[in-house]
Write an enzyme that holds these catalytic residues in place. Structure first.
Site, short mmCIF file in Angstrom:
data_model
loop_
_atom_site.label_atom_id
_atom_site.label_comp_id
_atom_site.label_asym_id
_atom_site.label_seq_id
_atom_site.Cartn_x
_atom_site.Cartn_y
_atom_site.Cartn_z
N HIS A 138 -9.51 1.00 5.50
CA HIS A 138 -8.14 1.53 6.30
C HIS A 138 -8.42 2.14 7.25
CE1 HIS A 138 -4.14 2.52 6.66
NE2 HIS A 138 -3.67 1.19 6.11
N GLU A 140 -6.95 4.58 8.21
CA GLU A 140 -6.84 5.97 7.79
C GLU A 140 -7.87 6.02 7.20
OE1 GLU A 140 -2.80 5.71 5.59
OE2 GLU A 140 -1.65 5.23 7.67
N GLU A 168 -5.44 -5.04 11.06
CA GLU A 168 -4.54 -3.74 10.68
C GLU A 168 -4.02 -3.59 12.15
OE1 GLU A 168 -2.06 -2.51 7.08
OE2 GLU A 168 -3.95 -1.83 7.21
N GLY A 187 2.64 2.16 11.08
CA GLY A 187 3.52 3.07 10.27
C GLY A 187 4.26 3.71 11.59
N ASN A 193 0.89 -1.33 0.01
CA ASN A 193 -0.11 -0.04 0.32
C ASN A 193 1.04 1.17 -0.30
OD1 ASN A 193 -1.58 1.86 0.54
ND2 ASN A 193 -2.92 1.52 2.39
N TRP A 194 1.40 1.43 -1.01
CA TRP A 194 1.92 2.88 -0.98
C TRP A 194 1.59 4.32 -0.69
CZ3 TRP A 194 4.35 2.49 -7.25
CH2 TRP A 194 5.78 1.25 -7.01
N LYS A 195 0.44 4.24 -0.48
CA LYS A 195 -0.25 5.55 0.08
C LYS A 195 -0.30 6.51 -0.65
CE LYS A 195 0.14 3.47 4.36
NZ LYS A 195 0.19 3.30 6.01
N SER A 224 3.62 -2.65 10.13
CA SER A 224 5.17 -2.66 10.35
C SER A 224 5.93 -3.80 10.07
CB SER A 224 5.57 -1.74 12.13
OG SER A 224 5.07 -0.95 12.02
N GLY A 269 2.70 -1.04 4.59
CA GLY A 269 3.09 0.42 4.03
C GLY A 269 3.78 0.80 4.33
N GLY A 270 5.47 0.93 4.65
CA GLY A 270 6.33 1.62 4.55
C GLY A 270 7.10 1.43 3.86
C1 PEP Z 1 -0.74 0.26 6.36
O1 PEP Z 1 -0.75 1.21 6.22
O2 PEP Z 1 -1.19 -0.92 6.03
C2 PEP Z 1 0.63 -0.82 6.68
C3 PEP Z 1 0.60 -2.06 7.39
O3 PEP Z 1 1.56 0.07 7.26
P1 PEP Z 1 2.89 -0.23 7.49
O4 PEP Z 1 3.58 -0.73 7.40
O5 PEP Z 1 3.85 1.64 7.66
O6 PEP Z 1 3.13 -0.38 8.88
#
Ligand code: PEP
Length: 253
Positions: free
Chosen positions: A95, A97, A167, A173, A9-11, A212, A233-234
Site C-alpha cells: 500500500h 502509505e 491506486e 483519501g 481497507n479499514w486502515k 476515492s 478506504g474511506g
Molecule cells: C486506500 O487507501 O486504499 C484508498 C483507496 O483510500 P480512499 O478510498 O479513502 O481513497
C-alpha cells in the site's frame, strides 16, 4: 468475464465494538450475486474475532500488512502463517502509505508478496504513482518498476491467486478520483505488462482500482473493461457506503 472484488481497507480506524457493528452491517446487505465478492481488511487486533463472525458467510477477511519473515526476532511484526491460522484469506501488500511512511521498497514488497503466497493466502499488490510522477509523465515507468520487482522475484505464475490494485497516490483519501478513462489506461497497461510474461495470468487476474471510490462514481469506473472492482478506504468505514459500491458492481453483472 472476471468476477468483481470489492475490498475494504479499514486502515487504523475503529474499535472492537465498531468493527463488529460495521461487519454486521455489511453482512446484512451483501449483494446477492455470485460474481461480486466482498472483502474486509480490519486492523490486526480485530481479525480473530471477526474471523469467527465471518465463518460460513460469503464475506472474506484480509489483513492490511504482513511481515516478509517467517518467524523470529521481529518485534511487533505479524507473519503470514499467523494470518492464515487466524482465518485470513487475503493480505494487502505494498500500500502506498506503507511504501511512503514505513519506507517499504519494492524489494520488501516482493518479499511480502512471496511470504503471503507461501502460506496459501492471496496477496493484493498495490501499485500507483504520485502526483509529481504523473505530471512528469512517469506513470507507466513507476508502475512497471513496482510490478517488475515482484514479477522478477516471484515469477508470473505466482500471480495465479494474486490481485493487483492500481491506486494513484494523488487519489487516495483526497476525494480526487481518477477518471474512468485515466484508470482504464493504467489498468490496461498493467494487464499488458503481465501479458508480456504470461497471457494466462493477465487475462484472469483481477485488477482493482483504488482512490476515492464512492457509490456515485463506482459504476463509471467498474464499467471499464480492465477494472474488476475496487480497493476502498474511506468509503469502507460505513456499511451503507461500502454496500453502495458493492451494489454498483452487482448492477453490472
Ligand atoms: C486506500 O487507501 O486504499 C484508498 C483507496 O483510500 P480512499 O478510498 O479513502 O481513497
Amino acid at each position: 468475464m472476471r468476477d468483481f472484488l470489492v475490498a475494504g481497507n479499514w486502515k487504523m480506524n475503529g474499535s472492537a465494538a465498531a468493527s463488529a457493528e460495521l461487519t454486521d452491517g455489511i453482512l446484512a446487505g451483501m449483494p446477492q450475486s455470485d460474481a461480486v465478492h466482498l472483502l474486509i481488511c480490519p486492523p490486526y487486533p480485530y481479525l480473530g474475532e471477526l474471523a469467527q463472525k465471518l465463518a460460513g458467510t460469503a464475506l472474506s477477511l484480509g489483513a492490511q500488512n504482513v511481515s516478509q519473515h517467517e518467524s523470529g526476532a521481529y518485534t511487533g511484526e505479524v507473519s503470514a502463517g499467523m494470518l492464515r491460522e487466524i482465518g485470513c484469506e487475503y493480505v494487502i501488500v505494498g500500500h502506498s502509505e506503507r511504501r511512503a511512511m514505513m519506507g517499504e521498497s519494492s524489494e520488501i514488497v516482493a518479499a511480502k508478496f512471496m511470504a503471503v503466497l507461501s502460506e496459501g493466502l492471496k496477496p493484493i499488490l498495490c501499485v500507483g504513482e504520485s502526483l509529481e510522477e504523473r505530471e512528469a509523465e512517469q506513470t507507466a515507468a513507476v508502475i512497471d518498476a513496482q510490478l517488475n520487482a515482484v514479477l522478477d522475484a516471484a515469477g508470473a505464475e505466482s500471480f495465479e491467486t494474486a490481485v493487483i490494485a492500481y491506486e494513484p497516490v494523488w487519489a487516495i483519501g483526497t476525494g480526487r478520483t481518477a477518471s474512468p478513462e485515466q484508470a482504464q489506461d493504467v489498468h490496461s497497461h498493467i494487464r499488458a505488462a503481465l501479458a508480456s510474461r504470461s497471457e494466462k495470468m493477465a487475462s484472469a487476474i483481477q485488477i482493482l482500482y483504488g482512490g476515492s471510490v464512492k457509490g456515485d462514481n463506482a459504476v463509471g469506473l467498474f464499467t471499464m473493461p480492465d477494472i474488476d472492482g475496487g480497493l476502498i478506504g474511506g468509503a469502507s468505514l460505513k456499511a451503507a457506503d461500502f454496500l453502495a459500491i458493492a451494489a454498483a458492481a452487482a448492477s453490472l453483472v
